[in-house]
Scaffold this active site. Sequence first.
Site, PDB file in Angstrom:
ATOM      1  CG  ASN A   9      -1.775   1.118   1.571  1.00 14.40           C
ATOM      2  OD1 ASN A   9      -1.967   1.978   0.513  1.00 14.40           O
ATOM      3  ND2 ASN A   9      -2.420   1.248   2.759  1.00 14.40           N
ATOM      4  CE  LYS A  11      -0.176   3.014   4.968  1.00 15.50           C
ATOM      5  NZ  LYS A  11       0.046   3.079   6.227  1.00 15.50           N
ATOM      6  CG  HIS A  93      -5.720   1.613   5.623  1.00 18.21           C
ATOM      7  ND1 HIS A  93      -5.153   2.663   6.353  1.00 18.21           N
ATOM      8  CD2 HIS A  93      -4.545   0.839   5.468  1.00 18.21           C
ATOM      9  CE1 HIS A  93      -3.727   2.358   6.780  1.00 18.21           C
ATOM     10  NE2 HIS A  93      -3.497   1.231   6.297  1.00 18.21           N
ATOM     11  CD  GLU A  95      -3.000   5.337   7.110  1.00 19.55           C
ATOM     12  OE1 GLU A  95      -2.841   5.189   5.717  1.00 19.55           O
ATOM     13  OE2 GLU A  95      -1.837   4.764   7.654  1.00 19.55           O
ATOM     14  CD  GLU A 163      -3.351  -2.780   7.516  1.00 13.96           C
ATOM     15  OE1 GLU A 163      -2.143  -2.957   6.962  1.00 13.96           O
ATOM     16  OE2 GLU A 163      -4.089  -1.685   7.252  1.00 13.96           O
TER      17      GLU A 163
HETATM   18  P1  PGA Z   1       3.106   0.353   7.585  1.00  9.94           P
HETATM   19  O1  PGA Z   1       1.709   0.186   6.870  1.00  9.94           O
HETATM   20  O2  PGA Z   1       3.737  -1.267   7.278  1.00  9.94           O
HETATM   21  O3  PGA Z   1       3.812   1.279   7.335  1.00  9.94           O
HETATM   22  O4  PGA Z   1       3.195  -0.035   9.117  1.00  9.94           O
HETATM   23  C1  PGA Z   1       0.860  -0.609   6.974  1.00  9.94           C
HETATM   24  C2  PGA Z   1      -0.644  -0.371   6.277  1.00  9.94           C
HETATM   25  O5  PGA Z   1      -0.866   0.782   6.850  1.00  9.94           O
HETATM   26  O6  PGA Z   1      -1.157  -0.990   5.452  1.00  9.94           O
END
Ligand code: PGA
Length: 251
Positions: A9, A11, A93, A95, A163
């Site tokens: 991902n 982002k 997700h 976020e 997660e």
């Molecule tokens: P990270 O993010 O590997 O940077 O901790 C994981 C995610 O949000 O899918």
Amino acid sequence: MRRKLAAGNWKMNGTGSSLSELDTLANLHPNAAVDILICPPATLLGQAAMQVSTSSVSIGAQDCHADTSGAHTGDISAEMVTDVGATAVILGHSERREDHNEDSELVRIKARAAHAAGLTAIICLGESEAQRDAANTLDIIAGQLAISTPDTATADNTVIAYEPIWAIGTGKVPTLVQIAEVHDFIREKLTSRFGPEIGNAIRLLYGGSVKPTNADDIFTVSNVDGALVGGASLKATDFSPIITALEGATI
Ligand code: PGA
């Protein structure tokens, strides 16, 4: 029996020049024994999908709208994601749940839209640190899983990613026992809701600070069928050892 999945991902990271990472990744894993998926920002989806079309790498989006089209400025529909050659979409997700107030009801409607468009929905679940400290993790996961997963879920169109919010981007990782507890719990919920055939075939990813240094250990955990990786998926040279660890995982 469940084909493993290494999902990256990106982002809100990446511009045109980042697309060369996809070629590097495909060249490092031309005959991958696991599925490899990269979810770049929406601006790169079409170019990315075109670029990897003959390789071992697939492309997914990071979100989609629940409607097929209409007056939703700034959004993209599941059909649009399919149209540019992507095959999956991350939904719910933490976020998005936080930044855009998305709740599990909305995630379910989006997942249904993704299924209708022929996409695999990667549905994300996870507890906050306060919820874990209050011993509410399994209740939170049960609620998010039940509401976010639509009845249209099958092993082909749905992946569940656990997660823990406190592990995302922090370098903090749950113990292997903690990961196993949640993954086994999700598996049990899926088999009781969808029956053993579908419930045992839906893939479960762990996500949150997965790195080349901890991937080997995480992939030994029961019911961990792969990873959803943020930071360590941006560079092919970081993501590649995670893919290799997954290929070597025996459970
Ligand atoms: P990270 O993010 O590997 O940077 O901790 C994981 C995610 O949000 O899918």
